[in-house]
Scaffold this active site. Structure first.
Site, PDB file in Angstrom:
ATOM      1  N   ASP A 210      35.052  52.288  34.638  1.00 29.09           N
ATOM      2  CA  ASP A 210      35.780  51.526  35.653  1.00 29.09           C
ATOM      3  C   ASP A 210      34.967  51.376  36.934  1.00 29.09           C
ATOM      4  O   ASP A 210      34.537  50.291  37.301  1.00 29.09           O
ATOM      5  CB  ASP A 210      37.104  52.232  35.995  1.00 29.09           C
ATOM      6  CG  ASP A 210      38.172  51.943  34.959  1.00 29.09           C
ATOM      7  OD1 ASP A 210      38.036  50.956  34.219  1.00 29.09           O
ATOM      8  OD2 ASP A 210      39.146  52.702  34.888  1.00 29.09           O
TER       9      ASP A 210
ATOM     10  N   GLY B 117      16.181  64.607  31.274  1.00 31.18           N
ATOM     11  CA  GLY B 117      14.835  64.174  31.639  1.00 31.18           C
ATOM     12  C   GLY B 117      13.769  65.073  31.050  1.00 31.18           C
ATOM     13  O   GLY B 117      14.053  65.902  30.175  1.00 31.18           O
ATOM     14  N   GLY B 118      12.566  64.940  31.555  1.00 27.67           N
ATOM     15  CA  GLY B 118      11.436  65.679  30.999  1.00 27.67           C
ATOM     16  C   GLY B 118      11.319  67.102  31.526  1.00 27.67           C
ATOM     17  O   GLY B 118      10.453  67.860  31.073  1.00 27.67           O
TER      18      GLY B 118
ATOM     19  N   GLN C 256      41.523  49.972  38.367  1.00 29.57           N
ATOM     20  CA  GLN C 256      40.398  50.641  39.030  1.00 29.57           C
ATOM     21  C   GLN C 256      39.091  49.855  39.088  1.00 29.57           C
ATOM     22  O   GLN C 256      38.413  49.842  40.118  1.00 29.57           O
ATOM     23  CB  GLN C 256      40.125  51.995  38.349  1.00 29.57           C
ATOM     24  CG  GLN C 256      39.032  52.773  39.041  1.00 29.57           C
ATOM     25  CD  GLN C 256      38.682  54.103  38.399  1.00 29.57           C
ATOM     26  OE1 GLN C 256      37.666  54.678  38.703  1.00 29.57           O
ATOM     27  NE2 GLN C 256      39.515  54.612  37.509  1.00 29.57           N
TER      28      GLN C 256
HETATM   29  N1  CAO Z   1      51.938  36.495  39.395  1.00 32.25           N
HETATM   30  C1  CAO Z   1      52.366  36.236  38.152  1.00 32.25           C
HETATM   31  N2  CAO Z   1      51.814  36.772  37.044  1.00 32.25           N
HETATM   32  C2  CAO Z   1      50.792  37.621  37.243  1.00 32.25           C
HETATM   33  C3  CAO Z   1      50.297  37.950  38.499  1.00 32.25           C
HETATM   34  C4  CAO Z   1      50.927  37.342  39.621  1.00 32.25           C
HETATM   35  N3  CAO Z   1      50.519  37.621  40.861  1.00 32.25           N
HETATM   36  N4  CAO Z   1      49.278  38.829  38.371  1.00 32.25           N
HETATM   37  C5  CAO Z   1      49.153  39.043  37.047  1.00 32.25           C
HETATM   38  N5  CAO Z   1      50.051  38.325  36.365  1.00 32.25           N
HETATM   39  C6  CAO Z   1      50.258  38.272  34.932  1.00 32.25           C
HETATM   40  C7  CAO Z   1      49.095  37.631  34.211  1.00 32.25           C
HETATM   41  O1  CAO Z   1      49.208  36.220  34.308  1.00 32.25           O
HETATM   42  C8  CAO Z   1      49.287  38.146  32.794  1.00 32.25           C
HETATM   43  O2  CAO Z   1      50.265  37.371  32.141  1.00 32.25           O
HETATM   44  P1  CAO Z   1      50.067  36.669  30.693  1.00 32.25           P
HETATM   45  O3  CAO Z   1      49.558  37.745  29.784  1.00 32.25           O
HETATM   46  O4  CAO Z   1      51.430  36.192  30.404  1.00 32.25           O
HETATM   47  O5  CAO Z   1      49.066  35.592  30.857  1.00 32.25           O
HETATM   48  C9  CAO Z   1      49.919  39.505  33.024  1.00 32.25           C
HETATM   49  O6  CAO Z   1      50.247  39.572  34.406  1.00 32.25           O
HETATM   50  C10 CAO Z   1      49.203  40.737  32.649  1.00 32.25           C
HETATM   51  O7  CAO Z   1      47.810  40.730  32.821  1.00 32.25           O
HETATM   52  P2  CAO Z   1      46.906  41.775  32.001  1.00 32.25           P
HETATM   53  O8  CAO Z   1      47.031  41.483  30.535  1.00 32.25           O
HETATM   54  O9  CAO Z   1      45.533  41.730  32.576  1.00 32.25           O
HETATM   55  O10 CAO Z   1      47.566  43.174  32.363  1.00 32.25           O
HETATM   56  P3  CAO Z   1      47.897  44.436  31.419  1.00 32.25           P
HETATM   57  O11 CAO Z   1      48.566  45.422  32.307  1.00 32.25           O
HETATM   58  O12 CAO Z   1      48.626  44.075  30.177  1.00 32.25           O
HETATM   59  O13 CAO Z   1      46.458  44.977  30.977  1.00 32.25           O
HETATM   60  C11 CAO Z   1      44.239  45.865  31.357  1.00 32.25           C
HETATM   61  C12 CAO Z   1      45.707  45.800  31.831  1.00 32.25           C
HETATM   62  C13 CAO Z   1      43.462  46.643  32.411  1.00 32.25           C
HETATM   63  C14 CAO Z   1      44.168  46.588  30.022  1.00 32.25           C
HETATM   64  C15 CAO Z   1      43.672  44.445  31.214  1.00 32.25           C
HETATM   65  O14 CAO Z   1      43.879  43.738  32.420  1.00 32.25           O
HETATM   66  C16 CAO Z   1      42.209  44.401  30.867  1.00 32.25           C
HETATM   67  O15 CAO Z   1      41.792  44.655  29.733  1.00 32.25           O
HETATM   68  N6  CAO Z   1      41.336  44.076  31.850  1.00 32.25           N
HETATM   69  C17 CAO Z   1      39.938  43.895  31.643  1.00 32.25           C
HETATM   70  C18 CAO Z   1      39.215  45.202  31.515  1.00 32.25           C
HETATM   71  C19 CAO Z   1      39.429  46.105  32.691  1.00 32.25           C
HETATM   72  O16 CAO Z   1      39.180  45.788  33.832  1.00 32.25           O
HETATM   73  N7  CAO Z   1      39.824  47.320  32.390  1.00 32.25           N
HETATM   74  C20 CAO Z   1      39.855  48.356  33.398  1.00 32.25           C
HETATM   75  C21 CAO Z   1      41.191  48.754  33.672  1.00 32.25           C
HETATM   76  S1  CAO Z   1      41.142  50.158  34.686  1.00 32.25           S
HETATM   77  O17 CAO Z   1      40.239  49.694  35.876  1.00 32.25           O
END
Ligand code: CAO
Length: 424
Positions: A167, A246-247, A16
């Site tokens: 988000d 607020g106030g 998001q």
């Molecule tokens: N091709 C190949 N690999 C891909 C890819 C693609 N097109 N797109 C993503 N990936 C891989 C990444 O390289 C990563 O791999 P590694 O961990 O092996 O390096 C993997 O996908 C996962 O990425 P991630 O850790 O960001 O994803 P997640 O689902 O585990 O975590 C989230 C999700 C949201 C918790 C995390 O991305 C995060 O903390 N983001 C920052 C904060 C944020 O924006 N939070 C809001 C989320 S809701 O809006």
């Protein structure tokens, strides 16, 4: 011409926060190319699905006006395509977990080598410090950013709010950072990094509570209802229920029908300049001059009694009748609108804030359009892309690949299977 026409965004966002940001930029006219993993794409395509095998509303409502390319960035050919996109785009936006971009080989140094003008915009849960490596979702940010501890009622637990301030709020902050960096680039010719931590974004939106934290050192917070209730303050800002931040004191009050309708309520603000009108409307004209009620400081210890009396009046009217009466006297108030009422609101439809969108596999659905209105660059909401819908188009038109090169990329598996089409 759209305000951001000519700006090309490499959208490496998911879920998001990041998609909110790139959707805004797309609404302003930027060409947003969303890079998605073949097969699954943005995880939200399949989350909270209401119709089988159809992109969820979660996804469609956050990814309008974008193009989608599927790319396995861990495949050497996929990496090559990604680097080609970095060379041609103005901004890379990402909200991966900390370290993901570096692990893909896309360090800041490498990106600058590929394109020194590129702006790299990132959302992480936390900034540098104890929690910098943590993965973060909305409610974690609300809790760590000061929102949860200050939301809810004093005698209840901390509460998260339905407004996605972690988000979508951080996505908004990032969008401002990006256009600011684009403006800066017109003078310096260089790109730069734009970082927004969700904790910081939430705290920025909770700034009035940090204000109150410091006011506490100089005495009780007299506009909080607990002051009038004689309950001592602790050493941290308490939860203030529906007290106004607020106030001008305000509360949510019952209206006619509250016994059966969970949204038969109105927010009522006892703004000082209209106090006399309030006294007349509720039938307490003597409060205009009575020393216990005539001035704002005199009223502060009596807010429960005063709002109790006003509520006796609001309970005799439905929320819209109350609005009509109060607005005649410029008394600030607002109905508690349900999502159903908002979806049916004529004014929101007329301004394009609520829009009906047609989607090839879903059919018609409602979405929230661009809440920021530019007179010379109106936003038009275009449906979200199917997974990989524009893969070929982007390879051909943006990267100028030949048919032979495209076949080679496809044969490598870097772009995954052919896109799902409407009829399938
Ligand atoms: N091709 C190949 N690999 C891909 C890819 C693609 N097109 N797109 C993503 N990936 C891989 C990444 O390289 C990563 O791999 P590694 O961990 O092996 O390096 C993997 O996908 C996962 O990425 P991630 O850790 O960001 O994803 P997640 O689902 O585990 O975590 C989230 C999700 C949201 C918790 C995390 O991305 C995060 O903390 N983001 C920052 C904060 C944020 O924006 N939070 C809001 C989320 S809701 O809006």
């Amino acid at each position: 011409m759209k305000a951001l026409e000519g700006v090309r965004i490499l959208d490496f966002t998911h879920v998001q926060s990041g998609p909110t940001c790139t959707q805004l930029l797309a609404w302003f006219g930027a060409d947003v190319i969303k890079v998605e993993r073949p097969g699954t794409g943005d995880i939200t395509r399949g989350q909270l699905r209401d119709i089988p095998n159809v992109d969820s509303l979660y996804f469609t409502m956050l990814n309008h006006n974008k193009r989608s390319i599927t790319l396995d960035t861990k495949n050497p050919k996929g990496k090559e395509v990604l680097e080609g996109l970095i060379r041609t785009c103005d901004v890379l936006v990402e909200n991966f977990a900390p370290g993901v971009l570096d692990r893909m080989g896309l360090t800041w140094a490498r990106i600058q080598e590929l394109n020194p003008k590129m702006i790299v915009a990132s959302i992480k849960g936390f900034g540098p410090g104890d929690y910098e490596d943590c993965k973060v979702y909305e409610n974690v940010a609300q809790c760590a950013g000061g929102s949860a501890s200050t939301t809810g009622f004093r005698d209840g637990p901390p509460l998260v709010t339905g407004a996605q301030i972690g988000d979508s709020g951080t996505g908004l902050h990032l969008a401002l950072g990006i256009v600011t960096a684009l403006f800066h680039r017109t003078k310096t010719g260089r790109g730069q990094r734009v970082n927004c931590a969700m904790q910081d974004g939430v705290l920025n939106l909770c700034r009035v509570k940090l204000r109150d934290q410091q006011r506490l050192a100089h005495g009780p917070l007299k506009e909080y209802s607990q002051f009038g209730e004689g309950i001592p303050f602790g050493d941290a800002v308490p939860r203030a229920g529906n007290d106004s931040g607020g106030g001008q004191p305000g509360r949510i009050l019952k209206c006619k029908g509250w016994e059966t309708d969970p949204n038969a309520y109105i927010y009522f603000i006892t703004q000082a300049p209209v106090w006399e009108a309030i006294c007349d409307v509720i039938g307490e004209p003597e409060w205009k001059t009575h020393p216990d009620y005539a001035t704002p400081p005199a009223r502060l210890p009596r807010l429960n009694e005063i709002f109790g009396r006003i509520e006796q009046w609001t309970m005799t009217k439905d929320k819209f009748e109350a609005m009509d009466i109060l607005n005649k006297y410029d008394i600030p108030c607002g109905p508690i609108l349900s999502m159903k009422e908002i979806a049916e609101d004529k004014s929101l439809r007329a301004t394009g804030t609520v829009v009906e969108v047609d989607h090839p596999t879903r059919g018609k659905y409602l979405s929230v359009g661009n809440p920021i209105k530019l007179s010379d660059s109106p936003s038009e909401v275009v449906r979200s892309p199917l997974l990989g819908e524009h893969t070929d188009e982007i390879l051909r038109e943006v990267l100028k690949y030949t048919e032979e090169q495209i076949s080679e990329i496809e044969a490598s598996g870097a772009t995954g299977a052919a896109p799902r089409m409407a009829a399938e």
